[in-house]
Design a protein around this motif. Sequence first.
Motif, PDB file in Angstrom:
ATOM      1  N   ALA A  21       0.814  -1.218   0.000  1.00 21.79           N
ATOM      2  CA  ALA A  21       0.000   0.000   0.000  1.00 21.79           C
ATOM      3  C   ALA A  21       0.845   1.266   0.000  1.00 21.79           C
ATOM      4  O   ALA A  21       0.413   2.308  -0.495  1.00 21.79           O
ATOM      5  CB  ALA A  21      -0.938   0.002   1.205  1.00 21.79           C
ATOM      6  N   ASP A  22       2.062   1.192   0.513  1.00 22.17           N
ATOM      7  CA  ASP A  22       2.931   2.378   0.537  1.00 22.17           C
ATOM      8  C   ASP A  22       3.787   2.493  -0.725  1.00 22.17           C
ATOM      9  O   ASP A  22       4.659   3.357  -0.808  1.00 22.17           O
ATOM     10  CB  ASP A  22       3.825   2.366   1.775  1.00 22.17           C
ATOM     11  N   LEU A 299      -2.758   2.274  -9.724  1.00 23.86           N
ATOM     12  CA  LEU A 299      -4.105   2.122 -10.292  1.00 23.86           C
ATOM     13  C   LEU A 299      -4.932   1.131  -9.475  1.00 23.86           C
ATOM     14  O   LEU A 299      -6.120   1.353  -9.215  1.00 23.86           O
ATOM     15  CB  LEU A 299      -4.028   1.631 -11.739  1.00 23.86           C
ATOM     16  N   ALA A 300      -4.293   0.027  -9.094  1.00 27.07           N
ATOM     17  CA  ALA A 300      -4.994  -0.990  -8.318  1.00 27.07           C
ATOM     18  C   ALA A 300      -5.405  -0.462  -6.946  1.00 27.07           C
ATOM     19  O   ALA A 300      -6.547  -0.648  -6.502  1.00 27.07           O
ATOM     20  CB  ALA A 300      -4.113  -2.234  -8.177  1.00 27.07           C
ATOM     21  N   TRP A 301      -4.478   0.215  -6.260  1.00 26.78           N
ATOM     22  CA  TRP A 301      -4.815   0.771  -4.944  1.00 26.78           C
ATOM     23  C   TRP A 301      -5.880   1.865  -5.058  1.00 26.78           C
ATOM     24  O   TRP A 301      -6.779   1.951  -4.221  1.00 26.78           O
ATOM     25  CB  TRP A 301      -3.560   1.307  -4.256  1.00 26.78           C
ATOM     26  N   ASP A 302      -5.789   2.673  -6.107  1.00 23.06           N
ATOM     27  CA  ASP A 302      -6.810   3.712  -6.313  1.00 23.06           C
ATOM     28  C   ASP A 302      -8.183   3.091  -6.536  1.00 23.06           C
ATOM     29  O   ASP A 302      -9.206   3.603  -6.063  1.00 23.06           O
ATOM     30  CB  ASP A 302      -6.455   4.591  -7.515  1.00 23.06           C
ATOM     31  N   LEU A 303      -8.206   1.984  -7.286  1.00 27.47           N
ATOM     32  CA  LEU A 303      -9.464   1.291  -7.534  1.00 27.47           C
ATOM     33  C   LEU A 303     -10.090   0.823  -6.236  1.00 27.47           C
ATOM     34  O   LEU A 303     -11.300   0.984  -6.005  1.00 27.47           O
ATOM     35  CB  LEU A 303      -9.224   0.109  -8.475  1.00 27.47           C
ATOM     36  N   LEU A 304      -9.279   0.270  -5.351  1.00 29.36           N
ATOM     37  CA  LEU A 304      -9.790  -0.192  -4.056  1.00 29.36           C
ATOM     38  C   LEU A 304     -10.302   0.971  -3.215  1.00 29.36           C
ATOM     39  O   LEU A 304     -11.319   0.849  -2.515  1.00 29.36           O
ATOM     40  CB  LEU A 304      -8.667  -0.919  -3.286  1.00 29.36           C
ATOM     41  N   ALA A 305      -9.620   2.109  -3.309  1.00 29.28           N
ATOM     42  CA  ALA A 305     -10.025   3.272  -2.511  1.00 29.28           C
ATOM     43  C   ALA A 305     -11.353   3.863  -2.973  1.00 29.28           C
ATOM     44  O   ALA A 305     -12.068   4.490  -2.172  1.00 29.28           O
ATOM     45  CB  ALA A 305      -8.932   4.357  -2.612  1.00 29.28           C
TER      46      ALA A 305
END
Length: 310
Positions: A21-22, A299-305
């Motif tokens: 995540a970081d 992109l993946a972390w943004d999608l989860l957010a």
Amino acid sequence: MKHVIALDVGGTGMKAALVAADGTLLHEARRATGRERGAEAVVETIQDFAAELLDLGRERFATTASAAGVAVPGIVDAENGIAVYAANLGWRDVPMRELLGRRLGGIPVALGHDVRTGGLAEGRIGAGRGADRFLFVPLGTGIAGAIGIAGRIEAGAHGYAGEIGHIVVRPGGPACGCGQRGCLETLASASAVSRAWAAASGDPDADAADCAKAVESGDERAREVWLAAIGALADGLVTAITLLDPRTLIIGGGLAEAGETLFTPLRTAVEERVTFQRLPHIVPAALGDTAGCLGAGLLAWDLLATEVPA
């Protein structure tokens, strides 16, 4: 440990990673794209690679990846998850998000354009960190661009924003694959410099890196080729600066590896051309060839957010 799968698909090779995540790269891997086997085989290879990373992450971190992000070249419909067209890979209208989601057991999948995805990483955690407006321009086989606005990349109404390589800087100049003549990438890309230096030096195997070395050693022919490319590049960049007013201008790709042999005359050339425009900071990209993977992870972390819980 929570993590996501990141894939950066290129014309000849793929880079993949498990990303925390970081933004930490927990695992990295590479594989040939295998485009000589055809578009369907390439799509299958992408799915196989992602599935291997899913299994590896589960074994190593005792949890399944939370999401996946994939960056692909060509024309991309990110909103609908479709890889529309890629000349180098031969595919058309591949439902990449759906295929990967199914192969990865239903985890969320984000799809992005390779240059815009690399630009996202450079802007958020690389050379553009802290800049509210930036332009990322990689100088490679061609020239592309990613427009950064407040931590995101502007794709445009149809997904075509940032195509700075197809700004015409020399009307009537060399023919471009896009159908125009005198496009920026026909004059200032790494491949353009390679062609010009091979002709000027009489060595058909000479490339842009050789030209840069010859410039550094004082070769006048090399200097002429180099400065002609920088002049065209500066013309294109000033057009972009006039339209976009970026705070930071990030230059990456193969030509940027020449360091100050490129940046010192480029900054001078841009400064000579501006009148009322405000000069942005012109800096080299910081993430190298990991930018695409890091961006796919973002992109993946943004999608989860942004996902709304069921």
